[in-house]
Design a protein around this motif. Structure first.
Motif, PDB file in Angstrom:
ATOM      1  N   HIS A  37      -5.801  -2.952   8.949  1.00 47.46           N
ATOM      2  CA  HIS A  37      -5.891  -1.571   9.439  1.00 47.46           C
ATOM      3  C   HIS A  37      -5.849  -1.596  10.964  1.00 47.46           C
ATOM      4  O   HIS A  37      -6.820  -1.982  11.619  1.00 47.46           O
ATOM      5  CB  HIS A  37      -7.197  -0.918   8.949  1.00 47.46           C
ATOM      6  CG  HIS A  37      -7.316   0.511   9.369  1.00 47.46           C
ATOM      7  ND1 HIS A  37      -8.490   1.093   9.752  1.00 47.46           N
ATOM      8  CD2 HIS A  37      -6.376   1.486   9.476  1.00 47.46           C
ATOM      9  CE1 HIS A  37      -8.269   2.361  10.073  1.00 47.46           C
ATOM     10  NE2 HIS A  37      -6.998   2.615   9.909  1.00 47.46           N
ATOM     11  N   VAL A  60      -3.549   1.334   3.767  1.00 46.97           N
ATOM     12  CA  VAL A  60      -3.983  -0.072   3.718  1.00 46.97           C
ATOM     13  C   VAL A  60      -4.521  -0.375   2.320  1.00 46.97           C
ATOM     14  O   VAL A  60      -4.140  -1.372   1.697  1.00 46.97           O
ATOM     15  CB  VAL A  60      -5.070  -0.349   4.793  1.00 46.97           C
ATOM     16  CG1 VAL A  60      -5.675  -1.739   4.621  1.00 46.97           C
ATOM     17  CG2 VAL A  60      -4.462  -0.201   6.191  1.00 46.97           C
ATOM     18  N   LYS A  61      -5.361   0.525   1.806  1.00 45.25           N
ATOM     19  CA  LYS A  61      -5.935   0.331   0.453  1.00 45.25           C
ATOM     20  C   LYS A  61      -4.832   0.310  -0.599  1.00 45.25           C
ATOM     21  O   LYS A  61      -4.812  -0.531  -1.485  1.00 45.25           O
ATOM     22  CB  LYS A  61      -6.907   1.472   0.132  1.00 45.25           C
ATOM     23  CG  LYS A  61      -8.343   1.068   0.335  1.00 45.25           C
ATOM     24  CD  LYS A  61      -9.270   2.103  -0.286  1.00 45.25           C
ATOM     25  CE  LYS A  61     -10.270   2.542   0.760  1.00 45.25           C
ATOM     26  NZ  LYS A  61     -10.446   3.956   0.963  1.00 45.25           N
ATOM     27  N   ALA A  65      -0.001 -12.051   0.989  1.00 47.14           N
ATOM     28  CA  ALA A  65       0.091 -10.712   1.577  1.00 47.14           C
ATOM     29  C   ALA A  65      -1.257 -10.311   2.169  1.00 47.14           C
ATOM     30  O   ALA A  65      -2.271 -10.291   1.469  1.00 47.14           O
ATOM     31  CB  ALA A  65       0.507  -9.703   0.512  1.00 47.14           C
ATOM     32  N   GLU A  66      -1.258 -10.020   3.467  1.00 49.75           N
ATOM     33  CA  GLU A  66      -2.496  -9.586   4.124  1.00 49.75           C
ATOM     34  C   GLU A  66      -2.207  -8.241   4.792  1.00 49.75           C
ATOM     35  O   GLU A  66      -1.189  -8.107   5.477  1.00 49.75           O
ATOM     36  CB  GLU A  66      -2.873 -10.623   5.189  1.00 49.75           C
ATOM     37  CG  GLU A  66      -4.186 -10.347   5.870  1.00 49.75           C
ATOM     38  CD  GLU A  66      -4.414 -11.307   7.053  1.00 49.75           C
ATOM     39  OE1 GLU A  66      -5.218 -10.967   7.918  1.00 49.75           O
ATOM     40  OE2 GLU A  66      -3.756 -12.366   7.097  1.00 49.75           O
ATOM     41  N   ILE A  67      -3.083  -7.263   4.558  1.00 49.61           N
ATOM     42  CA  ILE A  67      -2.846  -5.944   5.172  1.00 49.61           C
ATOM     43  C   ILE A  67      -3.998  -5.632   6.124  1.00 49.61           C
ATOM     44  O   ILE A  67      -5.164  -5.745   5.750  1.00 49.61           O
ATOM     45  CB  ILE A  67      -2.788  -4.798   4.127  1.00 49.61           C
ATOM     46  CG1 ILE A  67      -2.254  -5.268   2.778  1.00 49.61           C
ATOM     47  CG2 ILE A  67      -2.043  -3.581   4.680  1.00 49.61           C
ATOM     48  CD1 ILE A  67      -0.807  -5.448   2.667  1.00 49.61           C
ATOM     49  N   LYS A  98      -1.621  -7.045  -4.820  1.00 52.46           N
ATOM     50  CA  LYS A  98      -2.675  -7.975  -5.266  1.00 52.46           C
ATOM     51  C   LYS A  98      -2.113  -9.256  -5.852  1.00 52.46           C
ATOM     52  O   LYS A  98      -2.611 -10.346  -5.611  1.00 52.46           O
ATOM     53  CB  LYS A  98      -3.486  -7.266  -6.363  1.00 52.46           C
ATOM     54  CG  LYS A  98      -4.891  -6.932  -5.963  1.00 52.46           C
ATOM     55  CD  LYS A  98      -5.711  -6.769  -7.201  1.00 52.46           C
ATOM     56  CE  LYS A  98      -6.320  -5.422  -7.274  1.00 52.46           C
ATOM     57  NZ  LYS A  98      -6.525  -4.806  -8.511  1.00 52.46           N
ATOM     58  N   THR A 158      -3.012 -14.545  -1.287  1.00 51.55           N
ATOM     59  CA  THR A 158      -3.125 -14.691   0.176  1.00 51.55           C
ATOM     60  C   THR A 158      -1.770 -14.622   0.883  1.00 51.55           C
ATOM     61  O   THR A 158      -1.713 -14.638   2.108  1.00 51.55           O
ATOM     62  CB  THR A 158      -3.777 -16.048   0.532  1.00 51.55           C
ATOM     63  OG1 THR A 158      -3.034 -17.080  -0.136  1.00 51.55           O
ATOM     64  CG2 THR A 158      -5.229 -16.081   0.100  1.00 51.55           C
ATOM     65  N   GLN A 208      -2.812  -2.908  -0.365  1.00 57.47           N
ATOM     66  CA  GLN A 208      -3.602  -4.053  -0.863  1.00 57.47           C
ATOM     67  C   GLN A 208      -3.591  -4.071  -2.387  1.00 57.47           C
ATOM     68  O   GLN A 208      -3.409  -5.102  -3.016  1.00 57.47           O
ATOM     69  CB  GLN A 208      -5.055  -3.963  -0.356  1.00 57.47           C
ATOM     70  CG  GLN A 208      -5.191  -4.462   1.065  1.00 57.47           C
ATOM     71  CD  GLN A 208      -6.534  -4.107   1.701  1.00 57.47           C
ATOM     72  OE1 GLN A 208      -7.225  -3.189   1.243  1.00 57.47           O
ATOM     73  NE2 GLN A 208      -6.883  -4.798   2.775  1.00 57.47           N
ATOM     74  N   GLU A 209      -3.773  -2.888  -2.968  1.00 61.40           N
ATOM     75  CA  GLU A 209      -3.809  -2.770  -4.425  1.00 61.40           C
ATOM     76  C   GLU A 209      -2.434  -3.157  -5.025  1.00 61.40           C
ATOM     77  O   GLU A 209      -2.372  -3.947  -5.961  1.00 61.40           O
ATOM     78  CB  GLU A 209      -4.153  -1.301  -4.761  1.00 61.40           C
ATOM     79  CG  GLU A 209      -4.416  -0.995  -6.213  1.00 61.40           C
ATOM     80  CD  GLU A 209      -5.563  -1.826  -6.792  1.00 61.40           C
ATOM     81  OE1 GLU A 209      -6.541  -2.086  -6.060  1.00 61.40           O
ATOM     82  OE2 GLU A 209      -5.440  -2.212  -7.977  1.00 61.40           O
ATOM     83  N   GLY A 236       3.689  -0.640   0.804  1.00 56.67           N
ATOM     84  CA  GLY A 236       3.996  -2.067   0.616  1.00 56.67           C
ATOM     85  C   GLY A 236       5.337  -2.330  -0.042  1.00 56.67           C
ATOM     86  O   GLY A 236       5.593  -3.443  -0.488  1.00 56.67           O
TER      87      GLY A 236
END
Ligand SMILES: C[S@@+](CC[C@H](N)C(=O)[O-])C[C@H]1O[C@@H](n2cnc3c(N)ncnc32)[C@H](O)[C@@H]1O
Length: 285
Positions: free
Chosen positions: A68, A50-51, A64-66, A58, A62, A54-55, A25
């Motif tokens: 898979h 992806v995880k 940022a949307e990731i 955070k 909204t 996202q972390e 990211g």
């Protein structure tokens, strides 16, 4: 090449950016900071990435949307997200550092691990499957074409002789076989090109790239930016040809952009990066 990417977005209205290769990211973060009105959809085919993204994003909620997914499925990702025409789409190709530095992902000839190399571990077909099952001529062609390896035929012959004795299951054994087959004293590790070729084939990276570029050119808004960073000549050839030949696009980088000396010194992996940018034409003749 974050500064260069931001430079190509500067002065343009960025409301929606798609990062087709979210990784950790890093690029997404910089775009979100530089463009406070922007929302970013990130895509990665590696569930671990992806995880991680996202972390790390955070705090942007909204914005940022990731997702898979593989970027070859970009059109479906945008449809599912109910997204309009993106203002910019970014591809930062290749593998991310955590993938390369984790032995059990099997990407690295420096670390011993299973010969896997799948970016998406739910997908079928590992590098070991290719190495142990492909006929010798196909294996040689693959290493030659995707690795730019002039010793490809010899490497394929030694691999086939070795796998007859015992299937090749680990990165360390494959690296040792390739080094023995080449017996060279080049500047780079003799296993580099063969590992690169197997990674590209395992993940069908060239097909993915063509499908991703095609979807990006189709979906960008007029004057939207398509930004692509590649890491080896095979990828860059595809990008250069696509950007030049697609009638919907106008190339903005007459000469390919390379990392600054400072970035190349600070980050040896960035040394081979090549950036190309095109703009979507307002009307296609
Ligand atoms: C060089 S890294 C991107 C790093 C990212 N720009 C950052 O700032 O952290 C490339 C990422 O793209 C992902 N990737 C490669 N090919 C992909 C594909 N076809 N579809 C989706 N993700 C892909 C990899 O899993 C990897 O995480």
């Amino acid at each position: 090449m974050v500064a260069e990417v931001l430079g190509f977005l500067a002065g343009t209205d960025v409301r929606l950016l798609v990062d087709a290769t979210a990784g950790l990211g890093g690029h997404m973060r910089e775009v979100l900071l530089a463009h406070p009105e922007a929302r970013v959809i990130g895509i990665d085919r590696d569930a671990d990435m992806v995880k991680a993204a996202q972390e790390s994003l955070k705090e942007f909620g909204t914005r940022a949307e990731i997702v898979h997914a593989a970027f070859g499925d970009l059109a479906q990702v945008l449809d599912r997200a109910g997204a309009g025409a993106p203002d910019a789409i970014l591809f930062d190709l290749g593998v991310s550092s955590p993938q390369l530095d984790t032995a059990d992902r099997g990407f690295s000839f420096r670390l011993d691990g299973p010969l896997d190399m799948r970016m998406d571990r739910s997908a079928q077909g590992t590098a070991a499957d290719l190495v142990n099952r492909l006929p010798e001529s196909e294996l040689g062609n693959l290493i030659y074409e995707l690795g730019d390896e002039r010793h490809a035929r010899r490497i394929a012959a030694v691999i086939v002789a070795e796998r007859r004795r015992d299937p090749i299951r680990t990165t360390a054994r494959l690296a040792e076989i390739v080094r023995r087959a080449v017996r060279g004293r080049g500047r780079i590790d003799a296993a580099t090109r063969t590992f690169q070729a197997l990674r590209i084939a395992t993940n069908r990276e060239i097909d993915q790239l063509r499908a991703g570029l095609e979807a990006a050119a189709a979906r960008l808004r007029p004057e939207g930016r398509l930004i692509v960073i590649s890491f080896h000549s095979g990828e860059d050839r595809v990008v250069k040809g696509f950007l030049r030949e697609d009638p919907r696009l106008r190339v903005l980088t007459k000469k390919v952009v390379k990392p600054s000396d400072a970035e190349a010194r600070a980050n040896p992996r960035a040394r081979s990066a090549r950036l190309r940018v095109a703009e979507r034409r307002s009307a296609v003749a």
